[in-house]
Design a protein around this motif. Structure first.
Motif, PDB file in Angstrom:
ATOM      1  N   THR A  40     -65.810  -1.049 -14.484  1.00 25.77           N
ATOM      2  CA  THR A  40     -64.901  -2.449 -15.209  1.00 25.77           C
ATOM      3  C   THR A  40     -65.045  -3.560 -14.028  1.00 25.77           C
ATOM      4  O   THR A  40     -65.242  -4.433 -14.519  1.00 25.77           O
ATOM      5  N   SER A  41     -65.227  -3.230 -12.953  1.00 25.67           N
ATOM      6  CA  SER A  41     -65.471  -4.364 -11.717  1.00 25.67           C
ATOM      7  C   SER A  41     -66.684  -4.985 -11.939  1.00 25.67           C
ATOM      8  O   SER A  41     -66.859  -6.185 -11.529  1.00 25.67           O
ATOM      9  N   ALA A  42     -67.497  -4.467 -12.759  1.00 26.48           N
ATOM     10  CA  ALA A  42     -68.990  -5.120 -12.835  1.00 26.48           C
ATOM     11  C   ALA A  42     -69.072  -6.055 -13.924  1.00 26.48           C
ATOM     12  O   ALA A  42     -70.029  -6.669 -14.040  1.00 26.48           O
ATOM     13  N   ARG A  43     -68.088  -6.052 -14.712  1.00 21.90           N
ATOM     14  CA  ARG A  43     -67.764  -7.154 -15.963  1.00 21.90           C
ATOM     15  C   ARG A  43     -67.263  -8.333 -15.372  1.00 21.90           C
ATOM     16  O   ARG A  43     -66.174  -8.545 -14.967  1.00 21.90           O
ATOM     17  N   VAL A  44     -68.371  -9.410 -15.829  1.00 21.46           N
ATOM     18  CA  VAL A  44     -67.840 -10.742 -15.330  1.00 21.46           C
ATOM     19  C   VAL A  44     -67.696 -11.689 -16.052  1.00 21.46           C
ATOM     20  O   VAL A  44     -68.329 -11.666 -17.110  1.00 21.46           O
ATOM     21  N   ALA A  45     -66.231 -12.209 -16.278  1.00 22.01           N
ATOM     22  CA  ALA A  45     -65.722 -12.992 -17.725  1.00 22.01           C
ATOM     23  C   ALA A  45     -66.633 -14.304 -17.209  1.00 22.01           C
ATOM     24  O   ALA A  45     -66.856 -14.738 -16.346  1.00 22.01           O
ATOM     25  N   GLY A  83     -62.291  -8.770  -7.407  1.00 22.58           N
ATOM     26  CA  GLY A  83     -61.217  -9.434  -7.921  1.00 22.58           C
ATOM     27  C   GLY A  83     -61.232 -10.784  -8.460  1.00 22.58           C
ATOM     28  O   GLY A  83     -60.663 -11.217  -9.589  1.00 22.58           O
ATOM     29  N   THR A  84     -62.292 -11.401  -8.040  1.00 19.59           N
ATOM     30  CA  THR A  84     -62.462 -12.653  -8.550  1.00 19.59           C
ATOM     31  C   THR A  84     -63.572 -12.852  -9.666  1.00 19.59           C
ATOM     32  O   THR A  84     -63.930 -13.667 -10.079  1.00 19.59           O
ATOM     33  N   GLY A  85     -64.145 -11.800  -9.713  1.00 15.50           N
ATOM     34  CA  GLY A  85     -65.354 -11.514 -10.855  1.00 15.50           C
ATOM     35  C   GLY A  85     -66.473 -12.247 -10.396  1.00 15.50           C
ATOM     36  O   GLY A  85     -67.420 -12.774 -11.087  1.00 15.50           O
ATOM     37  N   THR A  86     -66.889 -12.487  -8.928  1.00 14.19           N
ATOM     38  CA  THR A  86     -67.931 -12.833  -8.496  1.00 14.19           C
ATOM     39  C   THR A  86     -69.229 -12.164  -8.788  1.00 14.19           C
ATOM     40  O   THR A  86     -69.301 -10.817  -8.472  1.00 14.19           O
ATOM     41  N   PRO A  87     -70.125 -12.762  -9.424  1.00 14.27           N
ATOM     42  CA  PRO A  87     -71.229 -12.257  -9.842  1.00 14.27           C
ATOM     43  C   PRO A  87     -72.287 -12.071  -8.727  1.00 14.27           C
ATOM     44  O   PRO A  87     -72.353 -12.869  -7.894  1.00 14.27           O
ATOM     45  N   LEU A  88     -73.138 -11.133  -8.873  1.00 16.41           N
ATOM     46  CA  LEU A  88     -74.292 -10.971  -7.838  1.00 16.41           C
ATOM     47  C   LEU A  88     -75.190 -12.002  -7.966  1.00 16.41           C
ATOM     48  O   LEU A  88     -75.550 -12.584  -9.005  1.00 16.41           O
ATOM     49  N   MET A 146     -62.749  -5.820   2.689  1.00 15.47           N
ATOM     50  CA  MET A 146     -62.165  -7.121   2.100  1.00 15.47           C
ATOM     51  C   MET A 146     -63.166  -7.745   1.243  1.00 15.47           C
ATOM     52  O   MET A 146     -62.936  -8.483   0.296  1.00 15.47           O
ATOM     53  N   MET A 147     -64.222  -8.091   1.806  1.00 16.08           N
ATOM     54  CA  MET A 147     -65.328  -8.820   1.272  1.00 16.08           C
ATOM     55  C   MET A 147     -65.787  -8.320  -0.232  1.00 16.08           C
ATOM     56  O   MET A 147     -65.757  -9.315  -1.205  1.00 16.08           O
ATOM     57  N   VAL A 148     -65.718  -7.156  -0.253  1.00 18.46           N
ATOM     58  CA  VAL A 148     -65.910  -6.389  -1.780  1.00 18.46           C
ATOM     59  C   VAL A 148     -64.827  -6.510  -2.655  1.00 18.46           C
ATOM     60  O   VAL A 148     -64.933  -6.860  -3.675  1.00 18.46           O
ATOM     61  N   ARG A 149     -63.458  -6.421  -2.148  1.00 22.62           N
ATOM     62  CA  ARG A 149     -62.325  -6.554  -2.823  1.00 22.62           C
ATOM     63  C   ARG A 149     -62.294  -7.997  -3.501  1.00 22.62           C
ATOM     64  O   ARG A 149     -61.907  -8.213  -4.566  1.00 22.62           O
ATOM     65  N   ILE A 150     -62.458  -8.856  -2.623  1.00 22.87           N
ATOM     66  CA  ILE A 150     -62.290 -10.300  -2.987  1.00 22.87           C
ATOM     67  C   ILE A 150     -63.501 -10.673  -4.043  1.00 22.87           C
ATOM     68  O   ILE A 150     -62.878 -11.333  -5.161  1.00 22.87           O
ATOM     69  N   ALA A 151     -64.597 -10.064  -3.947  1.00 24.98           N
ATOM     70  CA  ALA A 151     -65.725 -10.251  -4.789  1.00 24.98           C
ATOM     71  C   ALA A 151     -65.428  -9.660  -6.245  1.00 24.98           C
ATOM     72  O   ALA A 151     -65.504 -10.397  -7.412  1.00 24.98           O
TER      73      ALA A 151
END
Length: 113
Positions: free
Chosen positions: A107-112, A81-86, A74-79
Motif C-alpha cells: 500500500t505504501s508504494a502507491r503514490v497518489a 506517509g507523504t507519498g514521496t515517490p522514488l 523516521m525518514m522512511v516513515r515520512i516518505a
C-alpha cells in the motif's frame, strides 16, 4: 541504493559488496553495527547486542548508532506517509529488488497523483 552511492563522494574506502571479506563492509565494527541495526528494525530484544556495541564502540558510539537507526526509520516513515515517490535513479537501480521482494505491491508504494 543511496547508501552505496553516497560513499562515492567521500574520502572513505567502503566495501559494499556482500559485507566485505570480514563482513564489516570496510567499516570498523561494521558487522556488529549491521547486526545491531537489523535487531533494532526487527524489534528484537536489544539487551545482548546493546552491550556488545557499547563494549566495542563506547557509549557515545552506541548513541550515534541508535540515532542513525532512528533517523532512517523516521525518514522512511515520512516518505511513506507523504507519498514521496522514488527519484528516477533510485527507482531504476532498485527495480529488481523491489520486484523480487514484492515492494511495489505494498500500500505504501502507491503514490497518489
Amino acid at each position: 541504493m543511496l547508501l552505496g552511492l553516497s560513499g562515492d563522494g567521500a574520502d572513505i574506502d567502503l566495501d559494499t559488496v556482500a559485507g566485505g571479506s570480514d563482513g564489516d563492509g570496510g567499516v570498523a565494527n561494521g558487522a556488529l553495527l549491521t547486526r545491531f541495526a537489523e535487531a533494532v528494525h526487527a524489534g528484537d530484544d536489544l539487551t545482548s547486542i546493546r552491550s556488545e556495541v557499547i563494549d566495542a564502540v563506547g557509549e557515545a558510539g552506541y548513541v550515534d548508532a541508535a540515532a542513525i537507526c532512528a533517523n532512517f526509520n523516521m525518514m522512511v516513515r515520512i516518505a511513506d506517509g507523504t507519498g514521496t515517490p522514488l527519484d528516477s535513479g533510485t527507482a531504476e537501480l532498485s527495480e529488481t529488488v523491489r520486484s523480487d521482494l514484492g515492494l511495489d505491491d505494498l500500500t505504501s508504494a502507491r503514490v497518489a497523483g
